[in-house]
Design an enzyme around this catalytic site. Structure first.
Site, PDB file in Angstrom:
ATOM      1  N   HIS A  73       0.859  -1.180   0.000  1.00 41.85           N
ATOM      2  CA  HIS A  73       0.000   0.000   0.000  1.00 41.85           C
ATOM      3  C   HIS A  73       0.900   1.236   0.000  1.00 41.85           C
ATOM      4  O   HIS A  73       1.771   1.360   0.842  1.00 41.85           O
ATOM      5  CB  HIS A  73      -0.896  -0.010   1.246  1.00 41.85           C
ATOM      6  CG  HIS A  73      -1.997   1.022   1.228  1.00 41.85           C
ATOM      7  ND1 HIS A  73      -1.758   2.377   1.194  1.00 41.85           N
ATOM      8  CD2 HIS A  73      -3.349   0.881   1.238  1.00 41.85           C
ATOM      9  CE1 HIS A  73      -2.908   3.027   1.200  1.00 41.85           C
ATOM     10  NE2 HIS A  73      -3.890   2.147   1.220  1.00 41.85           N
ATOM     11  N   HIS A 108       0.668   2.471  11.954  1.00 39.05           N
ATOM     12  CA  HIS A 108       1.458   3.661  11.660  1.00 39.05           C
ATOM     13  C   HIS A 108       1.627   4.538  12.900  1.00 39.05           C
ATOM     14  O   HIS A 108       0.712   4.679  13.703  1.00 39.05           O
ATOM     15  CB  HIS A 108       0.715   4.475  10.581  1.00 39.05           C
ATOM     16  CG  HIS A 108       1.493   5.588   9.985  1.00 39.05           C
ATOM     17  ND1 HIS A 108       0.911   6.703   9.437  1.00 39.05           N
ATOM     18  CD2 HIS A 108       2.834   5.763   9.845  1.00 39.05           C
ATOM     19  CE1 HIS A 108       1.839   7.517   8.962  1.00 39.05           C
ATOM     20  NE2 HIS A 108       3.012   6.972   9.198  1.00 39.05           N
ATOM     21  N   GLU A 136      -3.096  13.638  12.152  1.00 33.61           N
ATOM     22  CA  GLU A 136      -4.094  13.205  11.181  1.00 33.61           C
ATOM     23  C   GLU A 136      -5.500  13.347  11.765  1.00 33.61           C
ATOM     24  O   GLU A 136      -5.858  12.652  12.707  1.00 33.61           O
ATOM     25  CB  GLU A 136      -3.859  11.747  10.783  1.00 33.61           C
ATOM     26  CG  GLU A 136      -2.477  11.465  10.210  1.00 33.61           C
ATOM     27  CD  GLU A 136      -2.269   9.999   9.868  1.00 33.61           C
ATOM     28  OE1 GLU A 136      -3.266   9.246   9.876  1.00 33.61           O
ATOM     29  OE2 GLU A 136      -1.118   9.602   9.615  1.00 33.61           O
ATOM     30  N   HIS A 169      -5.577  11.406  15.249  1.00 34.26           N
ATOM     31  CA  HIS A 169      -4.374  10.691  15.663  1.00 34.26           C
ATOM     32  C   HIS A 169      -3.231  11.693  15.613  1.00 34.26           C
ATOM     33  O   HIS A 169      -2.757  12.057  14.540  1.00 34.26           O
ATOM     34  CB  HIS A 169      -4.120   9.489  14.748  1.00 34.26           C
ATOM     35  CG  HIS A 169      -5.264   8.527  14.718  1.00 34.26           C
ATOM     36  ND1 HIS A 169      -5.722   7.939  13.552  1.00 34.26           N
ATOM     37  CD2 HIS A 169      -6.071   8.069  15.713  1.00 34.26           C
ATOM     38  CE1 HIS A 169      -6.751   7.146  13.841  1.00 34.26           C
ATOM     39  NE2 HIS A 169      -6.973   7.211  15.140  1.00 34.26           N
ATOM     40  N   HIS A 201      -1.744   4.199  15.334  1.00 39.27           N
ATOM     41  CA  HIS A 201      -3.086   3.974  14.805  1.00 39.27           C
ATOM     42  C   HIS A 201      -2.996   2.994  13.641  1.00 39.27           C
ATOM     43  O   HIS A 201      -1.909   2.597  13.223  1.00 39.27           O
ATOM     44  CB  HIS A 201      -3.730   5.286  14.348  1.00 39.27           C
ATOM     45  CG  HIS A 201      -2.904   6.038  13.336  1.00 39.27           C
ATOM     46  ND1 HIS A 201      -1.826   6.835  13.691  1.00 39.27           N
ATOM     47  CD2 HIS A 201      -2.975   6.114  11.992  1.00 39.27           C
ATOM     48  CE1 HIS A 201      -1.279   7.357  12.617  1.00 39.27           C
ATOM     49  NE2 HIS A 201      -1.954   6.932  11.557  1.00 39.27           N
TER      50      HIS A 201
END
Length: 467
Positions: free
Chosen positions: A307, A350, A356, A383, A389
């Site tokens: 990804h 992450h 975020e 986050h 997260h």
């Protein structure tokens, strides 16, 4: 489809282009030819310059427009600090010193609709960083409104550019430059200083907004992607000039009263003037409001494995002084095909030097389950810097065991993210007053994460770390 099929159909004409030098006149001959400020502008209009950057900003960054209007915008009595009907300070008035900086992951249930607020009184500052007096940082908002702004009112912010993300209900936005119709799956940007009014043609509305205290949004660099992709410049739409005639023989004489509200250092001020603020007959420049249909975003992804970083989904970016680092990125997760081989396809676990803030416009997000206590349209999550997260336990197990055939995810869905290099603080309203924080967010999402570690294989001693 590369264009959203909106239930509420478009009713305005627009000019197309991003960061383009545009011109528009509602009356033929209203724009002067060959110069900006003639001794007597055409049709008896006043020439007024609106500067979005310093005069001496580099040419590729310089933002300005010339407006040709019936009366100049300075023609009003002094501003006074606004007093809300209930005597309480508006929620958007929040000192940076009162923000709560905490490392916890936060998620909110859908924010309430409101019946007695308009767009401005319905703005709620959830989180932010920096200081508008220094032109540094940003503010993150939700809005909910049940009624249109008065037809004899206008609002502007001296603090920054406002990016509006419509989630539920239609916004009919009248600006000095003309009209924008903004529906769910569309965004709009109202630049600092531009006066506007928000009407609700389909009833109550709810959504998200980000105010950028420094700089302006731009399209992200494409690098090896090439010359097209992501949000294409031709898909951004700017208004056509449109004006009203409501004035007397001089600026302080007129048949009606218009309330002008200004946001100045996160404080609201008001003045009343007897002439309409929407009297711009013509304009030209590159500093103007605009909108964009998120359905036109050309999503880029991996066609082999892994990804990619979510920066590949950036629609707009407001760079900091450090190359490649944004004060604010606006990122979306639209419908897209996943074809990666031997790949965990949702976003990975992450920890990030960036903050975020995520919201969900419609549908379901592929890395978080919906339903009660989940991530659902009209809700949000935050986050913060270095707060871990990633997919919740159920989403992880589903993706870990999925058959890896080509799959289209997010059909009928769109999540978004405000990402910032700044550590973000949360307001009292966002943390307590709204009563939407999911107290069991961590347990709900990651409390059930399974241990898949199989232990050291039999006969393998492992590699020691000592000499």
């Amino acid at each position: 489809m590369p264009v959203t099929n909106f239930d509420f159909k478009e009713k305005y004409r627009y000019q197309n282009g991003f960061d383009s030098y545009l011109e528009s006149e509602a009356v033929s001959g209203a724009l002067p030819i060959g110069h900006n400020s003639p001794q007597k502008p055409p049709l008896g209009l006043y020439a007024e310059k609106l500067s979005g950057t310093a005069f001496t900003a580099p040419r590729h960054e310089n933002k300005q427009s010339w407006l040709y209007r019936i009366l100049p915008s300075c023609s009003h009595p002094p501003f006074v600090q606004a007093t809300p009907p209930n005597g309480q300070k508006p929620v958007l008035e929040q000192s940076p010193a009162r923000l709560h900086y905490i490392p916890n992951q936060l998620r909110w249930d859908p924010f309430d609709h409101e019946s007695d607020t308009d767009f401005i009184s319905g703005l709620r500052l959830v989180a932010g960083a920096g200081d508008p007096t220094l032109k540094q940082g940003l503010g993150m908002y939700v809005y909910a409104a049940g009624k249109s702004m008065s037809a004899q009112s206008a609002f502007y912010s001296a603090d920054g550019d406002l990016l509006i993300v419509a989630q539920d209900g239609v916004l009919d936005i009248r600006t000095e430059f003309g009209w924008l119709l903004v529906r769910p799956m569309e965004i709009a940007v109202i630049p600092r200083g531009v006066r506007y009014q928000v009407l609700l043609p389909s009833g109550p509305v709810r959504g998200y907004a980000l105010e950028l205290y420094q700089g302006h949004f731009q399209l992200p660099e494409l690098g090896p992607i090439g010359s097209n992709g992501l949000a294409n410049a031709r898909d951004f739409q700017a208004p056509i000039a449109c004006f009203s005639q409501d004035h007397g023989s001089i600026a302080l004489d007129g048949p009606n009263s218009y309330t002008i509200t200004a946001k100045f250092n996160n404080t609201l001020f008001e003045t009343k003037q007897p002439h309409t603020p929407f009297d711009v007959v013509a304009w030209h420049g590159n500093y103007y409001p605009y909108k964009y249909d998120l359905g036109r975003f050309n999503t880029i992804g991996s066609i082999s494995f892994d990804h990619p970083d979510p920066s590949i989904f950036t629609v707009l970016s407001a760079p900091s002084d450090h190359a490649g680092t944004a004060v604010a990125d606006f990122v979306i997760f639209p419908p897209r095909w996943l074809v990666g081989e031997d790949t965990f396809r949702p976003p990975w676990y992450h920890r990030n030097t960036m903050s975020e803030f995520m919201g969900l416009i419609t549908g379901a997000y592929d890395a978080k389950k919906g339903g009660k206590g989940g991530f659902v349209p009209g809700g949000a999550s935050l986050h913060n810097v270095m707060s871990g997260h990633g997919p919740d336990a159920a989403s992880y197990e589903g993706a870990r065991n999925a058959e890896l055939k080509p799959q289209k995810v997010g059909e009928g869905s769109c999540a978004f993210m405000f990402e910032s290099c700044l550590m973000v603080g949360v307001t009292d309203w966002g943390l307590k007053t709204c009563q939407k924080v999911q107290e069991d967010y961590n347990e709900h999402s990651w409390g059930g994460v399974k241990v898949h570690w199989k232990g050291i294989p039999e006969g393998e001693k492992g590699q020691g770390h000592l000499l």
